[in-house]
Write a protein that holds these residues in place. Structure first.
Motif, PDB file in Angstrom:
ATOM      1  N   VAL A 470     -21.579  33.557  -0.616  1.00 44.29           N
ATOM      2  CA  VAL A 470     -21.272  33.608   0.819  1.00 44.29           C
ATOM      3  C   VAL A 470     -20.348  34.773   1.136  1.00 44.29           C
ATOM      4  O   VAL A 470     -20.505  35.458   2.154  1.00 44.29           O
ATOM      5  N   ALA A 471     -19.372  35.014   0.245  1.00 44.72           N
ATOM      6  CA  ALA A 471     -18.392  36.079   0.481  1.00 44.72           C
ATOM      7  C   ALA A 471     -18.765  37.362  -0.250  1.00 44.72           C
ATOM      8  O   ALA A 471     -17.885  38.166  -0.570  1.00 44.72           O
ATOM      9  N   ALA A 472     -20.050  37.566  -0.514  1.00 43.03           N
ATOM     10  CA  ALA A 472     -20.482  38.733  -1.300  1.00 43.03           C
ATOM     11  C   ALA A 472     -20.053  40.050  -0.658  1.00 43.03           C
ATOM     12  O   ALA A 472     -19.677  40.997  -1.356  1.00 43.03           O
ATOM     13  N   GLY A 473     -20.089  40.128   0.665  1.00 45.37           N
ATOM     14  CA  GLY A 473     -19.720  41.370   1.348  1.00 45.37           C
ATOM     15  C   GLY A 473     -18.273  41.766   1.112  1.00 45.37           C
ATOM     16  O   GLY A 473     -17.989  42.840   0.564  1.00 45.37           O
ATOM     17  N   PRO A 474     -17.311  40.922   1.514  1.00 45.30           N
ATOM     18  CA  PRO A 474     -15.906  41.287   1.278  1.00 45.30           C
ATOM     19  C   PRO A 474     -15.537  41.385  -0.188  1.00 45.30           C
ATOM     20  O   PRO A 474     -14.729  42.235  -0.576  1.00 45.30           O
ATOM     21  N   VAL A 475     -16.124  40.530  -1.041  1.00 38.13           N
ATOM     22  CA  VAL A 475     -15.835  40.611  -2.476  1.00 38.13           C
ATOM     23  C   VAL A 475     -16.327  41.931  -3.037  1.00 38.13           C
ATOM     24  O   VAL A 475     -15.621  42.609  -3.799  1.00 38.13           O
ATOM     25  N   SER A 476     -17.542  42.336  -2.656  1.00 38.16           N
ATOM     26  CA  SER A 476     -18.089  43.601  -3.138  1.00 38.16           C
ATOM     27  C   SER A 476     -17.244  44.779  -2.659  1.00 38.16           C
ATOM     28  O   SER A 476     -17.019  45.742  -3.410  1.00 38.16           O
ATOM     29  N   ALA A 477     -16.748  44.698  -1.421  1.00 43.05           N
ATOM     30  CA  ALA A 477     -15.901  45.783  -0.904  1.00 43.05           C
ATOM     31  C   ALA A 477     -14.588  45.861  -1.678  1.00 43.05           C
ATOM     32  O   ALA A 477     -14.110  46.952  -2.009  1.00 43.05           O
ATOM     33  N   ALA A 478     -14.009  44.690  -1.978  1.00 38.52           N
ATOM     34  CA  ALA A 478     -12.758  44.670  -2.745  1.00 38.52           C
ATOM     35  C   ALA A 478     -12.969  45.210  -4.152  1.00 38.52           C
ATOM     36  O   ALA A 478     -12.143  45.971  -4.679  1.00 38.52           O
ATOM     37  N   LEU A 479     -14.079  44.826  -4.769  1.00 39.75           N
ATOM     38  CA  LEU A 479     -14.368  45.331  -6.112  1.00 39.75           C
ATOM     39  C   LEU A 479     -14.665  46.827  -6.086  1.00 39.75           C
ATOM     40  O   LEU A 479     -14.372  47.541  -7.050  1.00 39.75           O
ATOM     41  N   GLY A 480     -15.237  47.311  -4.984  1.00 44.41           N
ATOM     42  CA  GLY A 480     -15.458  48.743  -4.840  1.00 44.41           C
ATOM     43  C   GLY A 480     -14.152  49.519  -4.828  1.00 44.41           C
ATOM     44  O   GLY A 480     -14.054  50.600  -5.423  1.00 44.41           O
ATOM     45  N   SER A 481     -13.142  48.961  -4.172  1.00 41.15           N
ATOM     46  CA  SER A 481     -11.836  49.630  -4.160  1.00 41.15           C
ATOM     47  C   SER A 481     -11.197  49.602  -5.543  1.00 41.15           C
ATOM     48  O   SER A 481     -10.501  50.543  -5.936  1.00 41.15           O
ATOM     49  N   ILE A 482     -11.443  48.524  -6.304  1.00 39.64           N
ATOM     50  CA  ILE A 482     -10.954  48.465  -7.686  1.00 39.64           C
ATOM     51  C   ILE A 482     -11.618  49.551  -8.521  1.00 39.64           C
ATOM     52  O   ILE A 482     -10.966  50.242  -9.317  1.00 39.64           O
ATOM     53  N   ALA A 483     -12.927  49.703  -8.363  1.00 40.27           N
ATOM     54  CA  ALA A 483     -13.654  50.730  -9.114  1.00 40.27           C
ATOM     55  C   ALA A 483     -13.161  52.132  -8.748  1.00 40.27           C
ATOM     56  O   ALA A 483     -13.036  52.998  -9.617  1.00 40.27           O
ATOM     57  N   ASP A 484     -12.863  52.354  -7.471  1.00 37.27           N
ATOM     58  CA  ASP A 484     -12.329  53.658  -7.059  1.00 37.27           C
ATOM     59  C   ASP A 484     -10.967  53.910  -7.701  1.00 37.27           C
ATOM     60  O   ASP A 484     -10.662  55.035  -8.124  1.00 37.27           O
ATOM     61  N   GLU A 485     -10.146  52.864  -7.779  1.00 39.52           N
ATOM     62  CA  GLU A 485      -8.834  52.989  -8.410  1.00 39.52           C
ATOM     63  C   GLU A 485      -8.967  53.315  -9.891  1.00 39.52           C
ATOM     64  O   GLU A 485      -8.220  54.130 -10.444  1.00 39.52           O
ATOM     65  N   LEU A 486      -9.939  52.682 -10.555  1.00 39.95           N
ATOM     66  CA  LEU A 486     -10.178  52.968 -11.969  1.00 39.95           C
ATOM     67  C   LEU A 486     -10.632  54.412 -12.166  1.00 39.95           C
ATOM     68  O   LEU A 486     -10.218  55.085 -13.122  1.00 39.95           O
ATOM     69  N   ALA A 487     -11.482  54.892 -11.272  1.00 38.51           N
ATOM     70  CA  ALA A 487     -11.990  56.259 -11.401  1.00 38.51           C
ATOM     71  C   ALA A 487     -10.902  57.290 -11.135  1.00 38.51           C
ATOM     72  O   ALA A 487     -10.877  58.352 -11.770  1.00 38.51           O
ATOM     73  N   GLU A 488      -9.970  56.974 -10.244  1.00 40.38           N
ATOM     74  CA  GLU A 488      -8.912  57.933  -9.918  1.00 40.38           C
ATOM     75  C   GLU A 488      -7.900  58.059 -11.053  1.00 40.38           C
ATOM     76  O   GLU A 488      -7.374  59.145 -11.301  1.00 40.38           O
ATOM     77  N   ARG A 489      -7.587  56.942 -11.726  1.00 43.00           N
ATOM     78  CA  ARG A 489      -6.716  56.883 -12.902  1.00 43.00           C
ATOM     79  C   ARG A 489      -5.243  57.195 -12.624  1.00 43.00           C
ATOM     80  O   ARG A 489      -4.368  56.688 -13.294  1.00 43.00           O
ATOM     81  N   THR A 490      -4.962  58.036 -11.639  1.00 43.09           N
ATOM     82  CA  THR A 490      -3.575  58.462 -11.398  1.00 43.09           C
ATOM     83  C   THR A 490      -2.631  57.301 -11.111  1.00 43.09           C
ATOM     84  O   THR A 490      -1.521  57.264 -11.666  1.00 43.09           O
ATOM     85  N   PRO A 491      -2.998  56.316 -10.256  1.00 38.95           N
ATOM     86  CA  PRO A 491      -2.062  55.216 -10.005  1.00 38.95           C
ATOM     87  C   PRO A 491      -1.716  54.428 -11.268  1.00 38.95           C
ATOM     88  O   PRO A 491      -0.551  54.044 -11.460  1.00 38.95           O
ATOM     89  N   TYR A 492      -2.711  54.204 -12.127  1.00 39.63           N
ATOM     90  CA  TYR A 492      -2.441  53.449 -13.355  1.00 39.63           C
ATOM     91  C   TYR A 492      -1.491  54.231 -14.260  1.00 39.63           C
ATOM     92  O   TYR A 492      -0.544  53.669 -14.817  1.00 39.63           O
ATOM     93  N   ILE A 493      -1.741  55.516 -14.411  1.00 39.69           N
ATOM     94  CA  ILE A 493      -0.889  56.355 -15.261  1.00 39.69           C
ATOM     95  C   ILE A 493       0.530  56.418 -14.703  1.00 39.69           C
ATOM     96  O   ILE A 493       1.516  56.315 -15.444  1.00 39.69           O
ATOM     97  N   ALA A 494       0.648  56.558 -13.382  1.00 44.83           N
ATOM     98  CA  ALA A 494       1.968  56.655 -12.760  1.00 44.83           C
ATOM     99  C   ALA A 494       2.768  55.377 -12.921  1.00 44.83           C
ATOM    100  O   ALA A 494       4.007  55.410 -12.973  1.00 44.83           O
ATOM    101  N   SER A 495       2.096  54.235 -13.017  1.00 42.93           N
ATOM    102  CA  SER A 495       2.807  52.964 -13.143  1.00 42.93           C
ATOM    103  C   SER A 495       3.583  52.864 -14.445  1.00 42.93           C
ATOM    104  O   SER A 495       4.524  52.077 -14.564  1.00 42.93           O
ATOM    105  N   ASN A 496       3.220  53.663 -15.444  1.00 42.28           N
ATOM    106  CA  ASN A 496       3.878  53.602 -16.747  1.00 42.28           C
ATOM    107  C   ASN A 496       5.140  54.458 -16.815  1.00 42.28           C
ATOM    108  O   ASN A 496       5.739  54.577 -17.870  1.00 42.28           O
ATOM    109  N   ARG A 497       5.517  55.062 -15.697  1.00 47.24           N
ATOM    110  CA  ARG A 497       6.746  55.831 -15.662  1.00 47.24           C
ATOM    111  C   ARG A 497       7.921  54.909 -15.355  1.00 47.24           C
ATOM    112  O   ARG A 497       7.979  54.290 -14.294  1.00 47.24           O
TER     113      ARG A 497
END
Length: 503
Positions: A470-497
């Motif tokens: 039922v919530a496939a639309g918003p869930v897919s959009a949220a997971l899309g933002s997660i995938a974009d964050e993974l591809a960018e990598r910079t936020p994850y790397i910066a968190s380790n400072r």
């Protein structure tokens, strides 16, 4: 630092020894405290999910030691989603184990269960490759104890095979870590991402070897061809609730590939390029084909669901192998779906086995007690795992097919569609043998206790599948933002400072 980040690891780690030391002779106390701990884990995971969705990735430095010298846990949206999925599944499976009495058939079920949750949550949260190995070992020890829970020669034999395969994987993992450390001088994931990206291609031959070794380790955990042999026998012989919990444990291998190879070895890295995608995709498609053929030819209900789990891992790794934000988003959606669907089917298979007394599909048996409800749950689980509409499996496969347009599209689409047809036929055959042919015996079903709590647990997993649909639309959009964050990598790397000085 947000101290809630370490709670999913500390909570079960503290609760498990308390259960062993002070409650081992009182099953009621074990149930109360273990169930309370799992409910608390659900609450904590919800808090972390909300925090991760509104904040950038955040690291927890144990002892306030900076990376890469200290142990680091990292909470980003991907880790938060995986911990929340684990907590929800764990609660449903624990309710089932209590409702059916599985937890009374052997010693230390609830303690081992909590150690298992510690290992799974730790693997999702760790920001260090060596500690990923440590949590893998916690998983192995606890899962072996759960695997042989209740005893039996077949269970023990399958457990030995399971341990042998995973010990082999642990050995390869150590070789991979040693090789990476010899080249990069660090095992912190964020630190590795920076150092590998800066390495010239001519100096990274050993690093590519280490990457292949890591891929082998994660393939063993995720039952990817040619390392899938341990799964059918292990999952078919395991107690029903244990096999259901293992549905998320195989996803640890897929998660590790998503995390490590998107962060450290993405396709744009000069050292590796698309080398790992070229290795992963053929293995994933063969895994999918083997799983579907296993479903079609399975002679027992346990192996039927186990091969369905292999097919789902093949589908998942096919999406992961794209290594693009679109394919990663589709993989995450399918990961959520397949975990719930596989767990639900394992629990339904256990309900059928408890009433039939035999898991042999070819052996004609009288109808089982509560047959209508069980048949309906089996039908829902089967169409979900096979990827038929209208449930989320169909949507997940559509997302995967759409994300993998381009070179090799005909082979990928053809394999996914043909194997889906094979799984539909296999599950339909099994359902007719279990719930239709049984009426030809003209025998009355034997009485069986209602198992209300068990049906509530299975119903909870089915409700999760419906909610995901039922919530496939918003869930897919949220997971899309997660995938974009993974591809960018910079936020994850910066968190380790570490912004404050180490004490």
């Amino acid at each position: 630092m947000n101290h809630w980040i370490i709670a999913p690891v500390v909570l079960p780690a503290v609760l498990a020894p308390l259960i062993v030391l002070f409650m081992r002779h009182d099953l009621v106390l074990q149930r109360v405290f273990s169930l309370a701990g799992t409910i608390a884990l659900c609450g904590v995971s919800g808090v972390l999910l909300v925090s991760a969705s509104t904040n950038p990735p955040e690291a927890y430095f144990l002892g306030n030691w900076p990376a890469p010298f200290g142990i680091v846990l990292v909470l980003d949206r991907l880790a938060a989603v995986m911990v929340a999925l684990t907590a929800f599944l764990a609660l449903m499976v624990q309710l089932y184990a209590i409702g059916t009495g599985w937890d009374r058939r052997g010693q230390h079920f609830h303690a081992l269960y909590q150690f298992q949750l510690m290992g799974i949550c730790g693997a999702f949260l760790t920001g260090d490759a060596f500690n990923l190995f440590v949590f893998f070992e916690v998983l192995l020890i606890a899962s072996y104890g759960l695997m042989i829970h209740g005893g039996g020669r077949a269970r023990l034999r399958s457990g030995v095979q399971y341990v042998a395969y995973n010990l082999m994987g642990s050995t390869v993992f150590l070789f991979a870590l040693a090789t990476i450390y010899s080249v990069a001088g660090t095992l912190n994931l964020a630190d590795l991402a920076e150092r590998v990206a800066a390495m010239p291609e001519a100096e990274t031959a050993i690093l590519r070897v280490a990457g292949v070794l890591l891929l082998i380790v994660f393939a063993i955990k995720g039952a990817l061809v040619p390392f899938q042999f341990w799964l059918p026998g292990t999952y078919a012989a395991a107690p029903g609730p244990v096999a259901a919990l293992f549905a998320v444990m195989t996803k640890v291998g897929a998660y590790a590939v998503i995390r490590v190879f998107n962060l450290i070895f993405p396709p744009e890295t000069p050292a590796t390029g698309g080398f790992f995608a070229e290795l992963l995709l053929p293995a994933a498609l063969v895994t999918l084909a083997i799983g579907a053929m296993g479903v079609l030819g399975a002679a027992s209900i346990g192996r039927l669901v186990a091969f369905g789990a292999i097919a789902s891992m093949g589908t998942l790794f096919t999406a992961v192998a794209g290594f693009t934000p679109a394919s990663t988003s589709a993989a995450l959606f399918y990961l959520l779906h397949s975990t719930l669907a596989t767990a639900a089917l394992f629990l339904v298979a256990d309900l059928v086995l408890a009433r039939r007394g035999s898991e042999d599909l070819t052996q004609r048996q009288p109808p089982v007690a509560q047959e209508g409800l069980i048949a309906a749950l089996f039908f829902v689980g089967a169409i979900a795992l096979a990827g038929m509409p209208p449930l989320s499996g169909f949507l997940g496969k559509l997302l995967i097919l759409d994300a993998l347009r381009g070179p090799g599209m005909a082979l990928i689409w053809g394999t996914v569609l043909v194997t889906s047809l094979l799984m539909i036929v296999g599950f339909a055959r099994a359902g007719s043998l279990l719930f239709w042919k049984s009426h030809e015996t003209l025998a009355e079903p034997e009485p069986h206790r209602p198992d209300t709590l068990a049906f509530v647990a299975v119903g909870g997993l089915v409700a999760g599948l419906v909610a995901l649909t039922v919530a496939a639309g918003p869930v897919s959009a949220a997971l899309g933002s997660i995938a974009d964050e993974l591809a960018e990598r910079t936020p994850y790397i910066a968190s380790n400072r570490l912004t404050e000085p180490a004490r």
